[in-house]
Design a protein around this motif. Structure first.
Motif, mmCIF file in Angstrom:
data_model
loop_
_atom_site.group_PDB
_atom_site.id
_atom_site.type_symbol
_atom_site.label_atom_id
_atom_site.label_comp_id
_atom_site.label_asym_id
_atom_site.label_seq_id
_atom_site.Cartn_x
_atom_site.Cartn_y
_atom_site.Cartn_z
ATOM 1 N N VAL A 11 0.737 -1.501 0.064
ATOM 2 C CA VAL A 11 -0.165 -0.043 -0.179
ATOM 3 C C VAL A 11 0.815 1.425 -0.742
ATOM 4 O O VAL A 11 0.619 2.404 -1.148
ATOM 5 C CB VAL A 11 -0.999 -0.274 1.605
ATOM 6 N N VAL A 12 1.653 1.321 0.693
ATOM 7 C CA VAL A 12 2.151 2.156 1.014
ATOM 8 C C VAL A 12 3.539 2.844 -0.321
ATOM 9 O O VAL A 12 4.047 3.589 -0.905
ATOM 10 C CB VAL A 12 3.653 2.250 2.352
ATOM 11 N N ALA A 13 4.103 1.395 -0.707
ATOM 12 C CA ALA A 13 5.178 1.733 -2.218
ATOM 13 C C ALA A 13 4.690 2.242 -3.225
ATOM 14 O O ALA A 13 4.600 2.909 -4.261
ATOM 15 C CB ALA A 13 5.405 0.170 -2.093
ATOM 16 N N LYS A 14 3.057 1.564 -3.103
ATOM 17 C CA LYS A 14 2.437 1.792 -4.519
ATOM 18 C C LYS A 14 2.184 3.496 -4.292
ATOM 19 O O LYS A 14 2.622 4.511 -4.845
ATOM 20 C CB LYS A 14 0.888 1.526 -4.565
ATOM 21 N N LYS A 15 1.789 4.332 -3.183
ATOM 22 C CA LYS A 15 1.532 5.770 -3.310
ATOM 23 C C LYS A 15 2.848 6.403 -3.080
ATOM 24 O O LYS A 15 3.073 7.803 -3.543
ATOM 25 C CB LYS A 15 0.665 6.598 -2.370
ATOM 26 N N LEU A 16 3.936 5.502 -2.845
ATOM 27 C CA LEU A 16 5.127 6.758 -2.245
ATOM 28 C C LEU A 16 5.656 6.428 -4.026
ATOM 29 O O LEU A 16 6.045 7.809 -4.553
ATOM 30 C CB LEU A 16 6.386 6.134 -1.510
ATOM 31 N N GLY A 17 5.336 5.745 -4.156
ATOM 32 C CA GLY A 17 6.192 5.665 -6.094
ATOM 33 C C GLY A 17 5.531 6.275 -6.962
ATOM 34 O O GLY A 17 6.313 7.131 -7.740
ATOM 35 N N GLU A 18 4.088 6.908 -6.884
ATOM 36 C CA GLU A 18 3.278 7.987 -7.289
ATOM 37 C C GLU A 18 4.568 9.600 -6.960
ATOM 38 O O GLU A 18 3.863 9.861 -7.172
ATOM 39 C CB GLU A 18 1.877 7.957 -7.078
#
Length: 320
Positions: free
Chosen positions: A48-55
């Motif tokens: 969850v965190v990786a997806k938003k951090l990547g964005e």
């Protein structure tokens, strides 16, 4: 005296180079190493965190599961990685609080070998039993276990499960056997199948089984009831003296440039403030609890290292 201007010029040059590097960071995908298997609570939170951090970083943040050896495999890999911000480590108290007290000859230093970036929050744990277990409360389970000395067992795929279970065992004076596992999903499967009778599971990986009724929750490790399970009594209510917090945070290898650390920290704060991220993590039972600065997180890690050393000693666990 002539060397002083040269030193100052060199320092200024290094600062300028570091600032320029941080401005261009990241220019390629970032890897987020997770020390537990896919399907674990930490893995679910990381995705969850990786997806938003990547964005927010405008580059993919790819989750790399390196499970095994109670988080040692992943920790050693990150400690040896290049400190350029392209290898991050989403880990827990297992690698950075408990292992130094549980494992002899640990091949990494939780303080010296890593750069703290930010605490993300707390992943609560819950004591669960098979759905067919006769106990409906933790007190009933303790009483039933005392009536069957040496006949029951519990699963321990990580240090939080081990220390929590051994603490309950010591305080309640139970005669139960610890059965080690490599991953939480495997431990849950064996609990449902009856191979083991109890498991202190991270709510993230256990939530599906809890909601489906495959396992029954008898207590949670937090001091107050969880928002996701308001009717479940905290373990400390039935086992006075129980005090355990499972934290989750992000590190990099030692020596990461501060401008990059600060940039990741700032973007992570924004990612955790996102309503959809908060909703997704809440569904996992995860409590968002970020530190504001890397320095604050570093102090927290040091404090938790000392706290878990005390917990392990109180539980009567010997390093192996």
């Amino acid at each position: 005296m002539k060397s002083i201007p040269r030193v100052l010029a060199l320092a200024a040059g290094l600062l300028a180079a570091s600032a320029a590097f941080s401005q261009s960071y990241p220019s390629m995908p970032v890897t987020m190493v997770v020390p537990f298997a896919a399907g674990s609570g930490t893995d679910a939170v990381a995705r969850v965190v990786a997806k938003k951090l990547g964005e927010r970083l405008k580059q993919p943040v790819l989750v790399d599961n390196r499970a095994g050896a109670n988080a040692q495999i992943a920790a050693q890999a990150v400690a040896k990685a290049k400190p350029d911000g392209y290898t991050l480590f989403m880990t827990t108290n297992t690698s950075h609080s408990a292992n130094p007290s549980l494992i002899l000859n640990l091949k990494y230093d939780p303080i010296k070998d890593f750069t703290p970036v930010a605490r993300v929050g707390e992943l609560p744990f819950a004591l669960v039993v098979n759905k067919d277990d006769p106990a409906r409360t933790l007190r009933e389970w303790i009483d039933n276990t005392k009536a069957q000395p040496g006949k029951l067992s519990y699963a321990t795929p990580n240090s939080t499960s081990l220390v929590a279970s051994e603490t309950i065992k010591r305080i309640a004076r139970l005669d139960v056997l610890s059965v080690p596992y490599k991953s939480s999903p495997q431990a849950l499967t064996d609990l449902i199948g009856g191979t083991v009778q109890m498991y202190v599971v991270d709510v993230g990986s256990g939530m599906g089984m809890i909601q489906s009724g495959s396992v029954r929750v008898l207590g949670v490790t937090t001091k107050e009831p969880l928002k996701s399970m308001p009717n479940v009594v905290p373990i400390v209510k039935e086992v006075p003296g129980f005090d355990l917090t499972s934290w989750n945070g992000i590190f990099g290898p030692a020596g990461m440039p501060k401008p990059i650390v600060d940039k990741i920290n700032a973007e992570l704060q924004q990612a955790l403030a996102d309503k959809e991220v908060q909703k997704s993590l809440a569904q996992l039972g995860f409590e968002i609890w970020p530190t504001k600065t890397p320095e604050e997180f570093a102090k927290y890690v040091g404090d938790q290292l000392a706290h878990w050393n005390t917990l392990v000693k109180q539980a009567g666990i010997r390093a192996q």
